[in-house]
Design a protein around this motif. Structure first.
Motif, short mmCIF file in Angstrom:
data_model
loop_
_atom_site.label_atom_id
_atom_site.label_comp_id
_atom_site.label_asym_id
_atom_site.label_seq_id
_atom_site.Cartn_x
_atom_site.Cartn_y
_atom_site.Cartn_z
N SER A 1 -5.03 -15.91 -10.01
CA SER A 1 -5.79 -14.75 -9.67
C SER A 1 -7.10 -14.75 -10.55
CB SER A 1 -5.01 -13.54 -9.54
OG SER A 1 -3.93 -13.60 -8.72
N GLU B 1 0.76 -1.26 0.10
CA GLU B 1 0.16 0.01 -0.22
C GLU B 1 0.84 1.33 0.09
OE1 GLU B 1 -0.27 -2.50 2.07
OE2 GLU B 1 -2.25 -3.41 1.28
N SER C 1 -12.53 -10.60 -4.71
CA SER C 1 -13.90 -10.33 -5.65
C SER C 1 -14.72 -11.79 -6.13
CB SER C 1 -13.73 -9.42 -6.76
OG SER C 1 -12.68 -10.01 -7.59
N ILE D 1 -1.61 -5.72 -5.14
CA ILE D 1 -2.91 -4.91 -4.92
C ILE D 1 -3.98 -5.48 -5.81
CG2 ILE D 1 -4.35 -2.90 -4.77
CD1 ILE D 1 -1.55 -1.56 -3.50
N GLN D 2 -3.73 -5.55 -7.09
CA GLN D 2 -4.75 -5.95 -8.13
C GLN D 2 -5.03 -7.24 -8.13
OE1 GLN D 2 -6.27 -3.95 -10.06
NE2 GLN D 2 -5.22 -2.30 -8.97
N LYS E 1 -4.69 -9.27 -5.39
CA LYS E 1 -5.72 -9.59 -4.03
C LYS E 1 -7.00 -9.03 -4.30
CE LYS E 1 -2.30 -9.05 -0.39
NZ LYS E 1 -1.81 -8.24 0.78
N ILE E 2 -7.28 -8.03 -5.04
CA ILE E 2 -8.49 -7.59 -5.50
C ILE E 2 -9.23 -8.84 -6.08
CG2 ILE E 2 -10.04 -5.89 -6.95
CD1 ILE E 2 -7.96 -3.77 -5.98
N GLN F 1 -11.41 -7.62 -13.18
CA GLN F 1 -9.82 -7.39 -13.25
C GLN F 1 -9.28 -7.95 -14.25
OE1 GLN F 1 -10.59 -5.29 -10.37
NE2 GLN F 1 -8.49 -5.48 -10.22
N GLU G 1 -10.90 -15.29 -9.47
CA GLU G 1 -11.87 -14.13 -9.74
C GLU G 1 -13.15 -14.53 -10.63
OE1 GLU G 1 -12.03 -9.66 -11.52
OE2 GLU G 1 -10.87 -11.19 -12.44
#
Length: 385
Positions: free
Chosen positions: A277, A229, A248, A240-241, A243-244, A261, A281
């Motif tokens: 990832s 961060e 999500s 960060i992307q 983890k999103i 994403q 998602e």
């Protein structure tokens, strides 16, 4: 006594008998993961076979044939070729550093330009190292493997390519080489006192190595891993992307082809390093957990195959190849979850990439060869060739 043990030796060499001895559970799981990878590459390309999915599928099909062919090869040929292969690959790695044939891509000089094609010797070095270490341990006693001055030889066999590859710099491949070699020394019977001492030394030397031994961009990756961060639009963006995307997906995911994403290209390297990832998602916890179960099943089957081999070379080589595969899965999984720095290690069979798939499939060829020829005995104390 099994039916295979009762088969006459001459009959065990028949192609039909060898095919029957293949572990089809392992082959099936490998195929499932590769097909999921193809489906995900199709999805993130917006429902198109180009530019990734069709190439991934063709590569897998061709390498499946190669893998099955390698499974038919008697372990004595793997044994005889271990040292020459290691030496050849070491020369290729050295050529990158000391000849004009070294080619720089992505900030790392880790390719060898042969004129008609480019290869990445570090990928194949992992395979050569496993075979060379397996041959060394085959010809030495349990006491030598536990603790003796002779261990300087396998330590040097691991350390030399590790240093050369880390200098390129290719931290991901260097980590795999070092950890695979270390895992093989442990499996071969290294003293636990030595293991504990080595672990402590590693913990002590990591901080100064990060601060003074790494390139600046590598050091930034490590520091970003500790606090992504702090630079959300720069070095911390990838984690960060990722983890999103992971979060999500929820329990069941957003649906195939509906991952925002990846589809909107917020997720970097979504077809290679961060493809897991994308799976999370689009298919959520259930989908990603299913993939993890498939990977664990492959590792357990491979360890079982290693334990069945009659020759020490077969046991150590199959265990080394299993460790090599498991480290790919572990490091990539930790990387996309933000539990490890981003070091460019793909998820095997799932990620797009020719060199990584080739080495993994070659490794499975050796493991299947160990399964097919598990009753084979190899003499100890042979010379170099």
């Amino acid at each position: 006594m099994t039916a295979s043990a009762l088969t006459r030796p001459g009959e065990r060499d028949r192609l039909s008998t060898k095919i029957a001895e293949l572990d089809w559970r392992l082959i099936g799981l490998i195929t499932v993961i590769a097909m999921v990878g193809t489906a995900m590459l199709y999805s993130i390309a917006g429902g198109h076979w180009q530019p990734w999915a069709i190439k991934h599928l063709i590569r897998f099909g061709a390498l499946m044939v190669v893998m099955l062919g390698l499974a038919m090869v008697h372990p004595k040929w793997w044994f005889r070729g271990a040292y020459p292969l290691y030496g050849l690959l070491l020369v290729l790695v050295l050529m990158i550093e000391f000849t004009p044939m070294g080619y720089t891509a992505g900030g790392a000089k880790n390719w060898l330009n042969l004129g008609f094609t480019r290869i990445q010797p570090a990928e194949f070095m992992k395979l050569g190292l496993v075979l060379a270490l397996a041959r060394w341990y085959h010809n030495h006693t349990a006491q030598d493997a536990k603790w003796s001055w002779k261990l300087l030889v396998p330590a040097g066999m691991i350390g030399l390519p590790f240093i050369l590859v880390a200098k390129q710099p290719d931290l991901g491949s260097a980590m795999i080489i070092g950890l695979t070699g270390g895992a093989m020394m442990v499996v071969a019977g290294l003293s636990w006192r030595v293991i504990a001492t080595g672990a402590l030394a590693g913990i002590v030397t990591v901080p100064p190595f990060v601060m003074f031994g790494m390139h600046e961009y590598q050091r930034n990756r490590v520091l970003t891993f500790l606090s992504p961060e702090s630079d959300p639009s720069g070095t911390g963006y990838n984690i960060i992307q990722s983890k999103i995307a992971l979060g999500s997906g929820g329990l069941l995911g957003k649906g195939y082809g509906l991952g925002s994403q990846s589809q909107l290209e917020f997720l970097p390297e979504r077809h290679t390093d961060f493809i897991f990832s994308t799976v999370a998602e689009e298919f959520g916890f259930v989908g990603s957990f299913t993939m993890v179960v498939c990977y664990i099943a492959i590792i357990l089957i491979c360890l079982r195959i290693a334990s069945l081999a009659h020759s020490h070379f077969g046991r150590i080589a199959a265990a080394g190849m299993t460790a090599f595969f498991a480290l790919f899965v572990l490091i990539n999984g930790a990387m996309v979850m933000g539990l490890a720095p981003v070091v460019g290690v793909p998820m095997p069979l799932l990620s797009y990439g020719g060199s990584s798939m080739m080495t993994v499939m070659f490794g499975f060829g050796l493991i299947l060869s160990t399964r097919v020829h598990r009753y084979a005995e190899l003499p100890r104390g042979q010379g170099l060739l």
